[in-house]
Scaffold this motif. Structure first.
Motif, mmCIF file in Angstrom:
data_model
loop_
_atom_site.group_PDB
_atom_site.id
_atom_site.type_symbol
_atom_site.label_atom_id
_atom_site.label_comp_id
_atom_site.label_asym_id
_atom_site.label_seq_id
_atom_site.Cartn_x
_atom_site.Cartn_y
_atom_site.Cartn_z
ATOM 1 N N PHE A 86 0.854 -1.188 0.000
ATOM 2 C CA PHE A 86 0.000 0.000 0.000
ATOM 3 C C PHE A 86 0.891 1.239 0.000
ATOM 4 O O PHE A 86 1.866 1.309 0.771
ATOM 5 C CB PHE A 86 -0.889 -0.030 1.245
ATOM 6 C CG PHE A 86 -1.927 1.049 1.296
ATOM 7 C CD1 PHE A 86 -3.123 0.909 0.604
ATOM 8 C CD2 PHE A 86 -1.726 2.187 2.049
ATOM 9 C CE1 PHE A 86 -4.094 1.900 0.646
ATOM 10 C CE2 PHE A 86 -2.688 3.188 2.104
ATOM 11 C CZ PHE A 86 -3.874 3.041 1.408
ATOM 12 N N HIS B 91 -8.528 6.716 -3.814
ATOM 13 C CA HIS B 91 -9.978 6.933 -3.797
ATOM 14 C C HIS B 91 -10.452 7.776 -4.972
ATOM 15 O O HIS B 91 -11.636 7.762 -5.279
ATOM 16 C CB HIS B 91 -10.403 7.622 -2.494
ATOM 17 C CG HIS B 91 -9.864 6.946 -1.292
ATOM 18 N ND1 HIS B 91 -10.262 5.682 -0.926
ATOM 19 C CD2 HIS B 91 -8.920 7.314 -0.405
ATOM 20 C CE1 HIS B 91 -9.584 5.319 0.151
ATOM 21 N NE2 HIS B 91 -8.760 6.274 0.485
ATOM 22 N N TYR C 109 -2.696 0.541 9.960
ATOM 23 C CA TYR C 109 -3.182 1.536 8.992
ATOM 24 C C TYR C 109 -3.148 2.928 9.612
ATOM 25 O O TYR C 109 -2.558 3.865 9.057
ATOM 26 C CB TYR C 109 -4.611 1.182 8.549
ATOM 27 C CG TYR C 109 -5.293 2.284 7.786
ATOM 28 C CD1 TYR C 109 -5.054 2.486 6.431
ATOM 29 C CD2 TYR C 109 -6.157 3.162 8.437
ATOM 30 C CE1 TYR C 109 -5.655 3.514 5.743
ATOM 31 C CE2 TYR C 109 -6.762 4.197 7.768
ATOM 32 C CZ TYR C 109 -6.519 4.371 6.419
ATOM 33 O OH TYR C 109 -7.108 5.406 5.750
ATOM 34 N N HIS D 103 -11.739 2.715 3.786
ATOM 35 C CA HIS D 103 -11.094 1.392 3.811
ATOM 36 C C HIS D 103 -11.680 0.593 4.983
ATOM 37 O O HIS D 103 -11.887 1.147 6.060
ATOM 38 C CB HIS D 103 -9.585 1.499 4.074
ATOM 39 C CG HIS D 103 -8.812 2.322 3.092
ATOM 40 N ND1 HIS D 103 -8.516 1.887 1.818
ATOM 41 C CD2 HIS D 103 -8.236 3.543 3.204
ATOM 42 C CE1 HIS D 103 -7.785 2.811 1.201
ATOM 43 N NE2 HIS D 103 -7.614 3.827 2.017
#
Ligand code: FEO
Length: 400
Positions: A24, A85, A196, A227
């Protein structure tokens, strides 16, 4: 083929899961994947909240088409412009030529920077503005630096749904299970949620605190993050975690020993210190090899626990490079309010302890470094056991 879930009677999750991506932001490993959430409201007018990463755009477009069922798309609300996004904005606009993009001034500036052709189809909103789509009236709330400066969240005043942008998100693909009550979050998700938050938003704790204060003034029933799972129950559990993480308060009293060891001698000393701590009653101890543990995991665990032991060899008369990288990441992510102890090793010119101490002392804020230090010359020998005992006692004493 479409893959959608109903959130409420007229709101649908139309996002997609990503299982192929290894890293990520091309830096954080995501072995459980990640979801890019997007939501579609079918009111008198149709409203899409955020889009998805380009990699899953095809799935997303199938989902939107299925839920719209022939209706036009009237609005696209962009809460967050980061490409995970926002990459699919132009594709949505191409397919739905009547759609107007609703977002902040900064977000539109970024859309232009990214080369999106949006002019003539935008509606700018700011903190406190409201907008009706028919039965639903939404309020726009600025959320700067959660996690980019343009970010906002959108609150549906009609049913208490908060479109939370990056807030309350998590790594991990949903794999069909959309809601927090469809998973065992505390068992299966919390570590990825912490990893995260701490690595993506951790730097911006004060901004998250500001958003939490704004959120405490509205009656939120459902949290729809960009998410991870949608929260429709037990919201207090996750809000409390966010409150702690963003205040840089540890979740637990405990010790993580992060060791850098070339031939196993520093590792062996770290193991002896762990055993001594446990024998003295501190059982919440965990060891990590800095060479085998991704720094995002180390950061996440550092946010979880109250105490860190850095046990490191001296390397090229300096810090071991991966320990330095870990410390630099801690500083970048604004970590505070922790107690550190130091174990240093060097067969000659042992420098790592002083270098680690000075970094913690001079480069970081609200950090306590214990005076007691274990200095090894190559390996832990009998004559050093009293120093190790003293260090373990000092760590335990500092927890009281
Ligand atoms: Fe998931 Fe800041 O984007």
């Amino acid at each position: 083929m479409h893959c959608v879930r109903k959130v409420t009677d007229d709101l649908y999750w139309v996002g997609a899961n990503e299982h192929r991506l290894a890293l990520f932001e091309n830096i954080h490993p995501i072995p459980r994947g990640v979801s890019y959430n997007s939501y579609l409201l079918l009111d008198k007018q149709t409203v899409l909240f955020d889009t998805v990463d380009w990699a899953v755009c095809r799935q997303f477009l199938d989902n939107v088409e299925k839920v719209l069922d022939g209706r036009p798309l009237d609005y696209l609300v962009i809460n967050h412009m980061e490409p995970d996004h926002a990459a699919s904005i132009e594709e949505v606009l191409l397919r739905y030529p009547k759609a107007t993009v609703v977002s902040t001034e900064k977000a539109f500036m970024m859309m232009r920077q990214f080369g999106f052709h949006i002019d003539g189809r935008i509606e700018e909103v700011k903190e406190g503005d409201t907008k009706s789509f028919g039965a639903h009236v939404v309020a726009f709330v600025a959320a700067p630096m959660v996690h980019w400066p343009e970010a906002m969240v959108t609150f549906d005043t009609t049913n208490g749904v908060l479109f939370a942008a990056d807030a309350f998100g998590s790594f991990g693909a949903l794999d069909g299970k959309l809601f927090n009550d469809e998973v065992d979050f505390d068992r299966d998700w919390i570590d990825d949620a912490r990893r995260y938050f701490t690595n993506i938003v951790g730097k911006y704790g004060p901004h998250v605190q500001t958003l939490l204060k704004k959120a405490s003034g509205i009656d939120i029933k459902i949290v729809c993050p960009l998410h991870g799972p949608v929260w429709r129950s037990n919201l207090g559990y996750f809000i409390e975690k966010y409150d702690k993480w963003s205040r840089y308060e540890p979740e637990e009293k405990g010790v993580m020993i992060v060791y850098a060891s070339m031939y196993g001698n520093t590792e062996s000393a770290a193991g002896s210190l762990a055993a001594t701590l446990v024998e003295k009653g501190m059982t919440n101890v965990i060891m990590y090899d800095v060479s085998k543990t991704h720094v995002s995991q180390l950061i996440s665990e550092t946010f979880r626990l109250s105490h860190v032991v850095l046990a490191s060899v001296t390397y090229n008369l300096g810090m071991y490079p991966l320990i330095h990288n870990y410390l630099m990441d801690m500083k970048a992510l604004n970590l505070q309010k922790r107690t550190f102890a130091i174990v240093e090793n060097g067969s000659w010119a042992c420098k790592s302890g002083t270098l680690m101490h000075d970094f913690l002392d001079q480069e970081m804020r609200e950090i306590t470094v214990l005076d007691e230090r274990l200095t090894l010359n190559s390996a832990l020998n009998e004559d050093k056991l009293p120093e190790l005992e003293t260090l373990a006692d000092a760590i335990i004493a500092s927890m009281k």
